[in-house]
Write a protein that holds these residues in place. Structure first.
Motif, PDB file in Angstrom:
ATOM      1  N   GLY A  22      14.818   5.468 -10.291  1.00 15.06           N
ATOM      2  CA  GLY A  22      15.296   4.104 -10.498  1.00 15.06           C
ATOM      3  C   GLY A  22      14.576   3.033  -9.697  1.00 15.06           C
ATOM      4  O   GLY A  22      15.028   1.892  -9.652  1.00 15.06           O
ATOM      5  N   PHE A  23      13.450   3.378  -9.071  1.00 11.08           N
ATOM      6  CA  PHE A  23      12.740   2.415  -8.244  1.00 11.08           C
ATOM      7  C   PHE A  23      11.547   1.820  -8.987  1.00 11.08           C
ATOM      8  O   PHE A  23      10.796   2.534  -9.646  1.00 11.08           O
ATOM      9  CB  PHE A  23      12.262   3.072  -6.947  1.00 11.08           C
ATOM     10  CG  PHE A  23      13.396   3.579  -6.092  1.00 11.08           C
ATOM     11  CD1 PHE A  23      14.182   2.698  -5.378  1.00 11.08           C
ATOM     12  CD2 PHE A  23      13.679   4.925  -6.031  1.00 11.08           C
ATOM     13  CE1 PHE A  23      15.238   3.158  -4.611  1.00 11.08           C
ATOM     14  CE2 PHE A  23      14.722   5.405  -5.265  1.00 11.08           C
ATOM     15  CZ  PHE A  23      15.511   4.516  -4.548  1.00 11.08           C
ATOM     16  N   GLN A  24      11.361   0.528  -8.857  1.00 11.94           N
ATOM     17  CA  GLN A  24      10.255  -0.186  -9.486  1.00 11.94           C
ATOM     18  C   GLN A  24       8.946   0.084  -8.735  1.00 11.94           C
ATOM     19  O   GLN A  24       8.966   0.313  -7.517  1.00 11.94           O
ATOM     20  CB  GLN A  24      10.528  -1.691  -9.477  1.00 11.94           C
ATOM     21  CG  GLN A  24      11.754  -2.095 -10.262  1.00 11.94           C
ATOM     22  CD  GLN A  24      11.577  -1.844 -11.745  1.00 11.94           C
ATOM     23  OE1 GLN A  24      10.515  -2.059 -12.293  1.00 11.94           O
ATOM     24  NE2 GLN A  24      12.647  -1.377 -12.385  1.00 11.94           N
ATOM     25  N   PRO A  25       7.799   0.045  -9.437  1.00  9.42           N
ATOM     26  CA  PRO A  25       6.513   0.311  -8.779  1.00  9.42           C
ATOM     27  C   PRO A  25       6.221  -0.602  -7.586  1.00  9.42           C
ATOM     28  O   PRO A  25       5.669  -0.146  -6.584  1.00  9.42           O
ATOM     29  CB  PRO A  25       5.487   0.101  -9.895  1.00  9.42           C
ATOM     30  CG  PRO A  25       6.239   0.381 -11.152  1.00  9.42           C
ATOM     31  CD  PRO A  25       7.646  -0.102 -10.887  1.00  9.42           C
ATOM     32  N   PHE A  26       6.601  -1.875  -7.668  1.00 11.28           N
ATOM     33  CA  PHE A  26       6.327  -2.774  -6.540  1.00 11.28           C
ATOM     34  C   PHE A  26       7.084  -2.323  -5.298  1.00 11.28           C
ATOM     35  O   PHE A  26       6.592  -2.433  -4.180  1.00 11.28           O
ATOM     36  CB  PHE A  26       6.675  -4.233  -6.876  1.00 11.28           C
ATOM     37  CG  PHE A  26       8.149  -4.526  -6.879  1.00 11.28           C
ATOM     38  CD1 PHE A  26       8.795  -4.910  -5.721  1.00 11.28           C
ATOM     39  CD2 PHE A  26       8.893  -4.407  -8.047  1.00 11.28           C
ATOM     40  CE1 PHE A  26      10.165  -5.172  -5.718  1.00 11.28           C
ATOM     41  CE2 PHE A  26      10.248  -4.663  -8.067  1.00 11.28           C
ATOM     42  CZ  PHE A  26      10.891  -5.043  -6.893  1.00 11.28           C
TER      43      PHE A  26
ATOM     44  N   LEU B 222       7.614   0.193   0.111  1.00 10.76           N
ATOM     45  CA  LEU B 222       8.173   1.273   0.906  1.00 10.76           C
ATOM     46  C   LEU B 222       7.070   2.044   1.632  1.00 10.76           C
ATOM     47  O   LEU B 222       7.200   2.374   2.820  1.00 10.76           O
ATOM     48  CB  LEU B 222       8.991   2.212   0.014  1.00 10.76           C
ATOM     49  CG  LEU B 222       9.759   3.329   0.692  1.00 10.76           C
ATOM     50  CD1 LEU B 222      10.771   2.781   1.688  1.00 10.76           C
ATOM     51  CD2 LEU B 222      10.463   4.176  -0.361  1.00 10.76           C
ATOM     52  N   GLY B 223       5.971   2.303   0.955  1.00 11.58           N
ATOM     53  CA  GLY B 223       4.841   2.985   1.581  1.00 11.58           C
ATOM     54  C   GLY B 223       4.283   2.199   2.753  1.00 11.58           C
ATOM     55  O   GLY B 223       3.988   2.768   3.819  1.00 11.58           O
ATOM     56  N   PHE B 224       4.152   0.893   2.590  1.00 11.03           N
ATOM     57  CA  PHE B 224       3.647   0.036   3.660  1.00 11.03           C
ATOM     58  C   PHE B 224       4.566   0.093   4.882  1.00 11.03           C
ATOM     59  O   PHE B 224       4.106   0.265   6.018  1.00 11.03           O
ATOM     60  CB  PHE B 224       3.516  -1.406   3.141  1.00 11.03           C
ATOM     61  CG  PHE B 224       3.150  -2.398   4.197  1.00 11.03           C
ATOM     62  CD1 PHE B 224       1.852  -2.460   4.687  1.00 11.03           C
ATOM     63  CD2 PHE B 224       4.097  -3.278   4.700  1.00 11.03           C
ATOM     64  CE1 PHE B 224       1.513  -3.380   5.664  1.00 11.03           C
ATOM     65  CE2 PHE B 224       3.759  -4.197   5.675  1.00 11.03           C
ATOM     66  CZ  PHE B 224       2.466  -4.252   6.164  1.00 11.03           C
ATOM     67  N   PHE B 225       5.866  -0.002   4.658  1.00 14.95           N
ATOM     68  CA  PHE B 225       6.802  -0.003   5.774  1.00 14.95           C
ATOM     69  C   PHE B 225       6.945   1.377   6.413  1.00 14.95           C
ATOM     70  O   PHE B 225       7.233   1.484   7.605  1.00 14.95           O
ATOM     71  CB  PHE B 225       8.156  -0.573   5.357  1.00 14.95           C
ATOM     72  CG  PHE B 225       8.129  -2.071   5.270  1.00 14.95           C
ATOM     73  CD1 PHE B 225       8.004  -2.848   6.405  1.00 14.95           C
ATOM     74  CD2 PHE B 225       8.184  -2.701   4.042  1.00 14.95           C
ATOM     75  CE1 PHE B 225       7.948  -4.228   6.331  1.00 14.95           C
ATOM     76  CE2 PHE B 225       8.137  -4.073   3.947  1.00 14.95           C
ATOM     77  CZ  PHE B 225       8.019  -4.857   5.096  1.00 14.95           C
ATOM     78  N   LYS B 226       6.726   2.437   5.642  1.00 15.91           N
ATOM     79  CA  LYS B 226       6.722   3.778   6.234  1.00 15.91           C
ATOM     80  C   LYS B 226       5.580   3.901   7.231  1.00 15.91           C
ATOM     81  O   LYS B 226       5.746   4.460   8.313  1.00 15.91           O
ATOM     82  CB  LYS B 226       6.611   4.850   5.154  1.00 15.91           C
ATOM     83  CG  LYS B 226       7.906   5.130   4.431  1.00 15.91           C
ATOM     84  CD  LYS B 226       7.732   6.259   3.428  1.00 15.91           C
ATOM     85  CE  LYS B 226       9.055   6.623   2.784  1.00 15.91           C
ATOM     86  NZ  LYS B 226       8.958   7.813   1.930  1.00 15.91           N
TER      87      LYS B 226
END
Length: 122
Positions: free
Chosen positions: A40-44, A49-53
């Motif tokens: 249910g998560f949008q590509p943006f 999320l990857g950046f903040f991880k």
């Protein structure tokens, strides 16, 4: 004191490696983005999320980062793991997949406890 540091660094390294690996997949793997879309998560949001991880991992593993910043990284990762658990449960994923975020949450909690033990004993 040495055993506390060993436990801290092992748990923090496992969390860090897993988060960097997942962030890398968010930026390079179509399958990872499609898997997140299934949840249910949008590509943006996946890229965000990857950046903040990556930022969170840097906050945890760089010793010079102030403890308050590290605490925010722990809180953020805790939210990520709880959200991942519920997303997998709601998607009907098998228990083996749904339980992984809880296992990482436990490692995160252990890492945080031992960080505080190290800071208190200094």
């Amino acid at each position: 004191m040495k055993s506390k540091k060993v436990v801290y660094w092992i748990t923090t390294s496992v969390i860090g490696l897993m988060m960097v690996f997942s962030a890398f997949n968010y930026f390079t793997s179509i399958e990872a983005i499609e898997g997140m879309a299934r949840l249910g998560f949008q590509p943006f949001f996946v890229k965000e999320l990857g950046f903040f991880k990556i930022l969170g991992v840097l906050a945890l593993v760089i010793p010079q980062v102030p403890i308050k910043i590290k605490e925010w990284a722990y809180a953020g990762f805790g939210i990520v793991f709880i959200s991942a658990f519920w997303a997998h449960v709601n998607a009907g994923d098998p228990v083996s997949m749904s339980s992984m975020p809880i296992i990482f949450l436990v490692l995160l909690i252990v890492s945080n406890i031992y960080l505080n033990k190290i800071k208190v004993s200094k």
